[in-house]
Design a protein around this motif. Structure first.
Motif, PDB file in Angstrom:
ATOM      1  N   GLU A  13       1.364  -1.107   0.279  1.00  0.00           N
ATOM      2  CA  GLU A  13      -0.059   0.174  -0.469  1.00  0.00           C
ATOM      3  C   GLU A  13       1.093   1.177   0.051  1.00  0.00           C
ATOM      4  O   GLU A  13       0.657   1.948  -0.816  1.00  0.00           O
ATOM      5  N   SER A  14       2.229   1.175   0.669  1.00  0.00           N
ATOM      6  CA  SER A  14       2.334   2.392   0.615  1.00  0.00           C
ATOM      7  C   SER A  14       3.501   2.833  -0.324  1.00  0.00           C
ATOM      8  O   SER A  14       3.850   3.587  -0.167  1.00  0.00           O
ATOM      9  N   ARG A  17       0.868   3.128  -3.153  1.00  0.00           N
ATOM     10  CA  ARG A  17       0.232   4.478  -3.290  1.00  0.00           C
ATOM     11  C   ARG A  17      -1.259   4.259  -3.171  1.00  0.00           C
ATOM     12  O   ARG A  17      -1.740   5.242  -3.971  1.00  0.00           O
ATOM     13  N   PHE A  18      -2.116   3.210  -2.359  1.00  0.00           N
ATOM     14  CA  PHE A  18      -2.748   2.434  -2.240  1.00  0.00           C
ATOM     15  C   PHE A  18      -3.467   2.644  -1.296  1.00  0.00           C
ATOM     16  O   PHE A  18      -2.927   1.850  -0.107  1.00  0.00           O
ATOM     17  N   ASP A  19      -4.733   2.199  -0.864  1.00  0.00           N
ATOM     18  CA  ASP A  19      -5.210   1.952   0.702  1.00  0.00           C
ATOM     19  C   ASP A  19      -6.291   1.171  -0.223  1.00  0.00           C
ATOM     20  O   ASP A  19      -7.197   2.008  -0.462  1.00  0.00           O
ATOM     21  N   GLU A  92       1.091  -1.776 -12.099  1.00  0.00           N
ATOM     22  CA  GLU A  92       2.985  -1.501 -11.303  1.00  0.00           C
ATOM     23  C   GLU A  92       2.669  -2.931 -10.935  1.00  0.00           C
ATOM     24  O   GLU A  92       2.335  -3.838 -10.201  1.00  0.00           O
ATOM     25  N   ASP A 119      -4.822  -0.482 -11.492  1.00  0.00           N
ATOM     26  CA  ASP A 119      -4.922   0.637 -11.425  1.00  0.00           C
ATOM     27  C   ASP A 119      -7.198   0.347 -11.952  1.00  0.00           C
ATOM     28  O   ASP A 119      -7.387  -0.260 -13.070  1.00  0.00           O
TER      29      ASP A 119
END
Length: 324
Positions: A13-14, A17-19, A92, A119
């Protein structure tokens, strides 16, 4: 899912860059992709994830150690994603070199692949990628019908689309007869659009939804195939016919006679020649019948074992050819 995967979700996640919760990310074991490919061409809808929501594809410790570069798991992921969103779509990946962006087709090139983040695809902004999910077309049709949507689509009704559905059926048949499968795929898409439009019109009126359509046909087909989805045994075509008739009788007992068909169960709106063919197979014209010459001719062709529509179609082709 392996505990290893869950422990590393926060790290992914870090880095990516997603939650997971806030973004509605679908966390998917990499092993599922191989199972989907193994079922080809009978996988039909067995991949239970949608490109309309983000996907995090994760690999357990054993899978990472076994795959390396061009491993079977990463190849399967690339092949399934290519069908969903296209091989040129960007994703990614997290591998030996950390997080990097790559194309779907290049996923197998990543060393020690541990995760792939895909995404969400917007069905309106990127219909070509999102179109692999039937809900994408559903959203597109709903958007067309919104107050600020397309004036033509907004004014359509069940009845106004009736002729288009008949016309599209003929175009599908023409595509089948031509042997052009690309054309067939296009025409099936046109019909699917009309089906979605009919369902959206019904949904707006509180009549039924596309989900009702899905549920209804799924239940009907499963119910009519107890020899596939149940314990019934079929040894002969007569057994199969009996099972089918029994299932239809059970359906009718529940739904009743909904009309729209004549006494022999043939739709009233069926083209006259086709309807006559079906009726005359059951009730052929006899010598002393007080009927028209046209009906006698059709009955004669039916009795010979030929299809009147096919006979007329061929004769019409020959007639047109003689005029050119």
């Amino acid at each position: 899912m392996a505990k290893y995967d869950l422990d590393f979700i926060a790290e992914w996640e870090s880095a990516m860059r997603f939650d997971t919760v806030d973004d509605g990310v679908q966390v998917i074991p990499g092993s599922i992709f191989g199972k989907v490919l193994a079922a080809v061409p009978y996988e039909g809808g067995r991949f239970p994830y949608s490109p309309l929501r983000p996907m995090l594809i994760v690999f357990g410790p054993g899978q990472i150690g076994e795959t390396g570069q061009f491993g079977s798991q990463s190849v399967a992921v690339a092949r399934v994603l290519a069908r969903l969103i296209g091989e040129d779509a960007e994703v990614e990946t997290c591998g030996a070199d950390g997080v990097e962006t790559c194309l779907v087709r290049d996923i197998p090139k990543i060393w020690w692949l541990s995760a792939v983040y895909v995404d969400a695809v917007d069905p309106v902004l990127d219909a070509a990628k999102a179109g692999g999910d039937p809900r994408a077309l559903q959203q597109i049709v709903a958007r067309l019908r919104e107050p600020d949507g397309c004036p033509w689509d907004r004014k359509q009704t069940h009845q106004s689309l009736r002729k288009s559905m008949v016309d599209e059926t003929y175009e599908i048949v023409d595509a089948i007869d031509s042997g052009d499968t690309a054309h067939l795929a296009e025409e099936l898409g046109d019909m699917l659009l009309l089906i979605m439009m009919q369902a959206q019109i019904a949904h707006e009126a509180g009549e039924f939804s596309i989900e009702d359509v899905y549920r209804g046909i799924a239940a009907k087909i499963v119910g009519r195939h107890p020899h596939v989805f149940g314990d019934a045994v079929v040894d002969t075509e007569a057994d199969l016919s009996g099972i089918w008739s029994e299932a239809k009788a059970k359906e009718k007992a529940v739904t009743g006679d909904r009309g729209g068909k004549d006494i022999d169960g043939e739709p009233f709106s069926m083209p006259a020649l086709e309807r006559a063919t079906r009726v005359l197979k059951k009730h052929p014209v006899v010598v002393d019948d007080d009927t028209t010459e046209l009906l006698r001719l059709v009955s004669k062709i039916v009795a010979s074992g030929e299809d009147p529509d096919a006979v007329l179609r061929q004769q019409l082709r020959e007639h047109v050819a003689r005029q050119s």
